[in-house]
Design a protein around this motif. Structure first.
Motif, PDB file in Angstrom:
ATOM      1  N   TYR A 182      27.046  31.945  41.763  1.00 56.58           N
ATOM      2  CA  TYR A 182      27.787  33.199  41.842  1.00 56.58           C
ATOM      3  C   TYR A 182      26.973  34.126  42.738  1.00 56.58           C
ATOM      4  CZ  TYR A 182      30.963  32.130  37.875  1.00 56.58           C
ATOM      5  OH  TYR A 182      31.926  31.613  37.050  1.00 56.58           O
ATOM      6  N   VAL A 208      25.204  29.664  37.345  1.00 56.87           N
ATOM      7  CA  VAL A 208      25.662  29.603  35.955  1.00 56.87           C
ATOM      8  C   VAL A 208      25.956  28.150  35.602  1.00 56.87           C
ATOM      9  CG1 VAL A 208      26.694  31.897  36.104  1.00 56.87           C
ATOM     10  CG2 VAL A 208      28.116  29.889  36.497  1.00 56.87           C
ATOM     11  N   THR A 253      28.325  25.726  33.108  1.00 54.54           N
ATOM     12  CA  THR A 253      29.497  25.799  32.245  1.00 54.54           C
ATOM     13  C   THR A 253      30.077  24.421  31.982  1.00 54.54           C
ATOM     14  OG1 THR A 253      31.706  26.743  31.966  1.00 54.54           O
ATOM     15  CG2 THR A 253      31.073  26.140  34.189  1.00 54.54           C
ATOM     16  N   MET A 256      36.477  30.200  34.449  1.00 53.86           N
ATOM     17  CA  MET A 256      35.790  31.180  35.305  1.00 53.86           C
ATOM     18  C   MET A 256      36.774  32.173  35.928  1.00 53.86           C
ATOM     19  SD  MET A 256      36.225  30.564  38.852  1.00 53.86           S
ATOM     20  CE  MET A 256      34.688  31.030  39.584  1.00 53.86           C
ATOM     21  N   ASP A 315      36.459  35.166  33.950  1.00 53.47           N
ATOM     22  CA  ASP A 315      35.128  35.738  33.707  1.00 53.47           C
ATOM     23  C   ASP A 315      35.133  37.243  33.903  1.00 53.47           C
ATOM     24  OD1 ASP A 315      34.161  33.246  33.252  1.00 53.47           O
ATOM     25  OD2 ASP A 315      32.882  33.131  35.024  1.00 53.47           O
ATOM     26  N   VAL A 357      28.414  38.078  33.683  1.00 57.98           N
ATOM     27  CA  VAL A 357      27.463  36.987  33.673  1.00 57.98           C
ATOM     28  C   VAL A 357      26.299  37.478  32.817  1.00 57.98           C
ATOM     29  CG1 VAL A 357      25.754  35.795  35.090  1.00 57.98           C
ATOM     30  CG2 VAL A 357      28.108  35.937  35.871  1.00 57.98           C
ATOM     31  N   LEU A 415      32.647  37.289  41.890  1.00 54.03           N
ATOM     32  CA  LEU A 415      33.208  36.119  41.219  1.00 54.03           C
ATOM     33  C   LEU A 415      33.953  35.289  42.248  1.00 54.03           C
ATOM     34  CD1 LEU A 415      33.605  34.667  38.492  1.00 54.03           C
ATOM     35  CD2 LEU A 415      35.726  35.957  38.243  1.00 54.03           C
ATOM     36  N   LYS A 469      28.202  32.349  32.111  1.00 52.84           N
ATOM     37  CA  LYS A 469      29.396  33.099  32.516  1.00 52.84           C
ATOM     38  C   LYS A 469      30.099  33.555  31.239  1.00 52.84           C
ATOM     39  CE  LYS A 469      32.978  30.208  33.638  1.00 52.84           C
ATOM     40  NZ  LYS A 469      33.651  30.452  32.366  1.00 52.84           N
ATOM     41  N   THR A 518      33.507  34.763  29.354  1.00 49.78           N
ATOM     42  CA  THR A 518      34.967  34.789  29.414  1.00 49.78           C
ATOM     43  C   THR A 518      35.489  35.220  28.051  1.00 49.78           C
ATOM     44  OG1 THR A 518      34.662  32.742  30.673  1.00 49.78           O
ATOM     45  CG2 THR A 518      36.914  33.469  30.292  1.00 49.78           C
ATOM     46  N   ASP A 550      31.810  34.373  23.683  1.00 49.23           N
ATOM     47  CA  ASP A 550      31.979  35.310  24.783  1.00 49.23           C
ATOM     48  C   ASP A 550      32.773  36.524  24.313  1.00 49.23           C
ATOM     49  OD1 ASP A 550      30.781  33.253  26.064  1.00 49.23           O
ATOM     50  OD2 ASP A 550      32.287  33.002  27.634  1.00 49.23           O
TER      51      ASP A 550
END
Length: 792
Positions: free
Chosen positions: A209, A220, A222, A228, A231, A234, A253, A278, A280, A287
């Motif tokens: 990123y 990142v 994942t 993403m 997202d 971060v 992004l 990341k 989300t 997250d």
RNA sequence: GGUCAGUUAGCUCAGUGGUAGAGCACCGCUUUCACACGGCGGGGGUCACAGGUUCAAGCCCUGUACUGACCACCA
């Protein structure tokens, strides 16, 4: 009597007689036993209602045998014993069964519409429910059919409405937009418990990123590249020296033309992946939590069917999530932003019904606040109001309740209890028992349009009430007063969370008492190779096929039709032919029941072995023939019914009577401790190895050569011991014992319409005769010694 | 990562301190007198492994190995 015991000829007859005569109904039993119900102690078991998705399997038959034995035992002991039967609507599972049937005809649920579809489900419920009740009847289970319930009948329905409204009034129910487990095939939320996580092989992708200020990039790691697109940050560990100076900056992004911040959060594990995560919030539970902590925007990029929605860049819209994953990876690679791909094992959450990967999804749902309810449920066990057998299951129960999450109870399904909530045009919700109640309570006149919630409840939301909705709650009925709390719940460990804990919570909340005093946890019935029995594996056994027997070709056919994966048929056929080369020979209900009991040691799964059942079929035959011998020797002769006539008891007579008292004591203890394996063993051992092998043999000389008083004593003992043993055995082997008892009981000075209504034998310490026991033990040792010498 | 089980005869399992048990399977003998779905006799286990406690340990303690199950947010 025939030379060989033939179960088939007697089972059907007694089943019908018992039920028709009302012997399963407490009121009738009390009347026939000449007892006053008011003075009888209460005993009750609510059947764990089988799902109306199909037929009963070995696990049901096993648990039902345990429950029936307990019920018959207590009924005979003079308890006001109720075993209440019923079935469960099983929302998702049943809806899926019917949908699959319709799909076979090319019809979709939505083609029919809600009402027509529900008609179809009710038709299926009738069919499946009847199969189940037939199976329960055939096994000799003494459930009170006059009190039969279904989780969606009018009475249970009313209870569920009451439950929701009261919990709402108590402030324990809320509606909210929260991240839930979403099944993209069923298009409904499901609870945490309905998600099965399994380790699967996946990949860990490393993406670059770029930092917005052009000073480089962050990498990142994942497992879900497609997310993403949603997202909104971060994250790095705030003390991570590699990255901490970047906190507060932003990254661009990729693919999305958005800038998102770099944040610091100590949830991040510096050791894992690249140490950069990341975030989300719309598509991951962690997250989401981090998003809440940092006030991050929530960007949902999925449709309910898990395709990319219009929030994402145009290039990806409409793609399925897995297709989108591929495209995102390809596109990032083209941009030179793919840093690495590593193999990675991860836990993949799948819906327990559909098997598809479940998505965390942000929707409006109804929730129950569980914390307070759970505390009471925990306390009730700690305080000993409710006891687990075996005890170690308390750990499982405690662990879950201590870490409980709020319960999402709404399901976007048609088959289930409709949620008693209404919305006005502004989307404001009102909760009440009926629309009228809502209107009057909130003073909404006819000018306000109200629409009832389209969703239905999680099945377990209604199952949680089973111990009291079945007895008439919320009406304070006589039944409720009589039989709540129930005496014991017999169930498998697999539903301690789903069901046991929830019944405990609801029972305590609504009735201020636990729903059952004891919870007897049974093992799982597995096949002889230790595999779980399931239709898809093709190793299921219909208990009635063991009872009546089945030819190999029929069994193969039964196991290979209607499979969800037809390609499994070849394999299933092969394994079936290997395991049952000559099909299954019939053993009868009594032998099967006895087998279950003998295998029911605590805390262990049960490997079901048909050979074991054959062994107990032989045991039935042994009893049958012992009875035949007794009848041949006593019929038409004096068996000592008249106590004034002289009877000279031999050592053998006194020995077997003494042994019998000890057996009675053992039996009582084993019932008390739920040690049905030891119970079965005690009975087997006494009948075969003591009564048949020794007492019958020892009685022969007395019967043939003894004087009148000795003969009378022998005949009396033969008859009375047998009669008592039949009553002891009756809860395990109802049919055989009834059939023989009808002929033997009068000779023992007893009788009555059914052995079911007779008293359960209790030990009489006066009849214990240690001297006689010592005599016979000596005699046995002597005879054995002689035989050994002869054998050589 | 956490928790809970289990490991005893060929198979399925009992056995919570005192000379290893059951059923089934196996071997031999046995079909007139309740039962061949029977009777009688018999073979078969260093109780996962290593330590420890004890006069004495499948059984108690510690550790190891393997098997199984459940729970848990490491991207």
């Amino acid at each position: 009597m025939d030379k060989t015991f033939d179960p088939k000829s007697i089972e059907a007859r007694w089943c019908e007689t018992w039920e028709k005569s009302g012997y399963y109904t407490p009121e009738t039993v009390a009347q026939l036993r000449g007892a006053d119900r008011a003075t009888m102690p209460a005993y009750s078991i609510m059947i764990p209602p089988p799902n109306v998705t199909g037929t009963l399997h070995m696990g049901h038959a096993f648990q039902h045998t345990v429950m029936d034995a307990l019920t018959r035992y207590h009924r005979m002991r003079g308890f006001d014993a109720l075993w209440l039967p019923g079935t469960d609507h099983a929302g998702i599972a049943t809806q899926m069964v019917v949908e699959r049937q319709l799909a076979a005809q090319g019809i979709k649920r939505t083609d029919l519409g809600r009402e027509k579809f529900l008609e179809k489900v009710w038709e299926w419920k009738e069919y499946s429910g009847n199969t189940i009740t037939h199976q329960i009847r055939r096994m000799g289970n003494s459930v009170d059919w006059t009190r039969e319930r279904f989780t969606m009948d009018a009475q249970c329905n009313a209870a569920v409405t009451e439950e929701f409204v009261r919990l709402f009034e108590d402030g324990l129910i809320y509606r909210g937009k929260r991240l839930v487990n979403w099944d993209p095939v069923l298009l409904t939320a499901i609870s945490d418990l309905e998600v099965e996580s399994k380790e699967e092989n996946g990949k860990l992708w490393h993406f670059r990123y770029p930092l917005a200020d052009g000073s480089g990039h962050l990498v990142v790691a994942t497992t879900r590249p497609e997310t993403m697109l949603g997202d909104t940050a971060v994250a790095v560990h705030p003390e991570d020296e590699r990255y901490q100076h970047l906190i507060g900056k932003t990254v661009k992004l990729p693919l999305c033309d958005r800038e998102i911040p770099v944040i610091g959060d100590d949830y991040v594990d510096r050791e894992f992946g690249t140490g950069v995560v990341k975030i989300t919030p719309a598509h991951d539970f962690n997250d989401y939590a981090m998003g809440q902590r940092h006030n991050l925007p929530i960007r949902n990029v999925f449709t309910p069917t898990a395709q990319i929605n219009d929030e994402a860049p145009a290039a990806y819209r409409g793609l399925d999530r897995f297709e989108a994953r591929k495209r995102v990876v390809e596109d990032l690679e083209k941009l030179g932003l793919l840093d690495a791909i590593k193999d990675h094992k991860l836990m993949v959450p799948r819906g327990d019904r559909t098997g598809v990967v479940v998505e965390p999804f942000l929707t409006d749902q109804w929730f129950v606040n569980m914390k307070g309810l759970a505390e009471r449920a925990l306390k009730s066990v700690k305080d000993g109001q409710m006891r687990f057998v075996p005890e170690n299951w308390v750990n499982t129960y405690d662990q879950w309740l201590e870490n409980i999450q709020d319960w999402c109870i709404s399901r976007n399904l048609w088959w289930g209890h409709r949620i008693p909530a209404w919305y006005d045009e502004g989307g404001k919700h009102y909760v009440g028992r009926t629309e009228e109640e809502v209107r009057s309570q909130y003073q909404l006149d006819a000018s306000v349009t109200l629409k009832q919630d389209e969703d239905s409840f999680d099945t377990w939301f209604s199952s949680a009430l089973w111990p009291f909705s079945t007895l008439g709650w919320p009406t304070p009925t006589d039944d409720l007063k009589r039989w709540y709390p129930s005496s014991v719940l017999v169930t498998g460990f697999d539903i301690i969370f789903f069901w046991v804990a929830r019944m405990a919570m609801m029972g305590l909340h609504f009735l201020d008492d636990v729903p059952f005093r004891e919870v007897y946890i049974t093992g799982l019935v597995r096949d002889s190779e230790g595999n779980k029995m399931s239709k898809s594996k093709g190793n299921v056994l219909d208990p009635l096929d063991l009872v009546d027997g089945i030819a190999l070709e029929d069994l193969v056919k039964k196991r290979t039709t209607g499979l969800m994966q037809p390609q499994m048929a070849v394999k299933i056929e092969a394994s079936t032919r290997r395991m049952f080369p000559t099909g299954i020979e019939p053993v009868g209900v009594d032998a099967l029941r006895f087998t279950f009991m003998a295998l029911a040691s605590t805390g262990r799964d049960i490997r079901f072995d048909a050979a074991r059942a054959s062994g107990y079929r032989n045991f039935c035959n042994k009893i049958w023939n012992a009875a035949r011998f007794v009848l041949m020797n006593v019929e038409g002769k004096d068996c000592g019914q008249d106590a004034s006539l002289p009877a000279t008891l031999s050592s053998a007579d006194r020995w077997i009577a003494s042994r019998l008292q000890k057996l009675e004591t053992e039996v009582a203890g084993h019932f008390q401790n739920y040690r049905f394996d030891l119970l079965a063993q005690s009975l087997y051992q006494f009948i075969w190895n003591e009564y048949c092998d020794w007492y019958l043999e020892l009685s022969k000389p007395a019967l043939q050569q003894g004087d009148e008083a000795a003969q009378r004593a022998a005949r009396r003992t033969l008859v009375r011991v047998l009669e008592t043993v039949l009553r002891l055995l009756h809860p395990l082997m109802p049919f055989l014992t009834e059939e023989i008892w009808q002929q033997i009981a009068p000779l023992a000075g007893r009788g009555g319409p059914s052995i079911m209504l007779a008293d359960y034998p209790q030990a009489n310490p006066d009849k214990i005769d240690e001297a006689a026991e010592a005599d016979i033990e000596w005699l046995k040792a002597f005879i054995l010694g002689v035989r050994q010498i002869r054998g050589e």
